[in-house]
Scaffold this active site. Sequence first.
Site, PDB file in Angstrom:
ATOM      1  N   ASP A 103      14.169  -4.745  -8.841  1.00 27.55           N
ATOM      2  CA  ASP A 103      12.722  -4.628  -8.809  1.00 27.55           C
ATOM      3  C   ASP A 103      12.396  -3.176  -8.472  1.00 27.55           C
ATOM      4  OD1 ASP A 103      10.006  -4.719  -8.319  1.00 27.55           O
ATOM      5  OD2 ASP A 103      10.090  -6.286  -6.805  1.00 27.55           O
TER       6      ASP A 103
ATOM      7  N   ALA B 208       7.777   0.132  -5.513  1.00 30.84           N
ATOM      8  CA  ALA B 208       7.854   1.041  -4.362  1.00 30.84           C
ATOM      9  C   ALA B 208       9.010   2.037  -4.432  1.00 30.84           C
ATOM     10  CB  ALA B 208       7.926   0.277  -3.044  1.00 30.84           C
ATOM     11  N   ALA B 209       9.704   2.138  -5.558  1.00 26.24           N
ATOM     12  CA  ALA B 209      10.799   3.110  -5.641  1.00 26.24           C
ATOM     13  C   ALA B 209      10.285   4.538  -5.471  1.00 26.24           C
ATOM     14  CB  ALA B 209      11.533   2.962  -6.969  1.00 26.24           C
ATOM     15  N   GLY B 210       9.158   4.849  -6.109  1.00 30.80           N
ATOM     16  CA  GLY B 210       8.579   6.179  -5.960  1.00 30.80           C
ATOM     17  C   GLY B 210       8.129   6.448  -4.534  1.00 30.80           C
ATOM     18  N   ASP B 211       7.541   5.441  -3.902  1.00 32.89           N
ATOM     19  CA  ASP B 211       7.129   5.587  -2.504  1.00 32.89           C
ATOM     20  C   ASP B 211       8.340   5.795  -1.606  1.00 32.89           C
ATOM     21  OD1 ASP B 211       4.484   5.176  -3.229  1.00 32.89           O
ATOM     22  OD2 ASP B 211       4.546   3.031  -2.815  1.00 32.89           O
TER      23      ASP B 211
ATOM     24  N   GLY C 186       0.852  -1.181   0.000  1.00 36.28           N
ATOM     25  CA  GLY C 186       0.000   0.000   0.000  1.00 36.28           C
ATOM     26  C   GLY C 186       0.885   1.227   0.000  1.00 36.28           C
TER      27      GLY C 186
END
Length: 302
Positions: free
Chosen positions: A244, A247-250, A34
Amino acid sequence: MVGSLNADLVAYAERLPGDGETVHGHAFARAAGGKGLNQAVAAARGGASTLMLGCVGEDDLGAFLLDQAGTAGVDTSAVATVPGASGVALISVDDTAANRIIVVAGANAALTPDRVEAAFAALASPPAVVLCQLETPLDGVAAALHLGRRSGAITVLNPAPAITLPAEVLAEVDWLIPNEFEASLVLGEPVSVATSEAALDVARRLREHGPRAVVITLGARGAIAVGPDSAEYTLEAFRVDPVDTTAAGDAFCGGFVAALARGLPVPMALRRGCATGALATTRPGAVPSIPTEAEVDTLLTP
């Protein structure tokens, strides 16, 4: 941190099934995710005291999400447990990394303005930064941004998943952090960020719509930003070996706001955000991939 908590249920198979077809899988994984929880974990691991405001369901997945968040250093005292199921992402991945994803909001839909207002009223002290995304209802997000501004916090919005945003919501935002697609929806027209100058032009135009500052994330190219004082920044990506990009932006958002909350200057906050996002690509998964403050320090050390 105001946002979503989802359990990612991932099935891996040689190929994705067609309509009405069943295929054999070769692996399964369950992980916390999430956008809200990902960003909260990145902020906590980035050295900021992080309170999560959200909702989970009265099910085993809700207990799992609370446990994972707490283990990562996130304060979950403002996460409500509500009737029904927790939010989930059902993900199928084939051996070429192609995927199909169904997200069910579940308990995340219960993050209403009333619940947000009650959580802010219960705070012992005003927050330094309020970070929101759009995996929870927009009226709750709008309430959080408004209350954050009123309390003197720096308000940050990552407009993902991308939707068209009302002007009154954008007016409550200090830092807007979109990617190219999200910037296009905010502006209401296609944009290109193919060059740094083009990206800076898009950021300048976004500021005319209400936000006092804008960061545009550019993936493997880094990021650009126009600050609240109109200062402009071009951030090169860190050289890593990606595994992978989930979630890099998160991770960028969480690392950036952690630095802002600690009072670091904008240029350093942006670099820490970029480093956090880069390191998150070097491990699989969402929450499991997010680096610690020490790992970020190591990457930033010449």
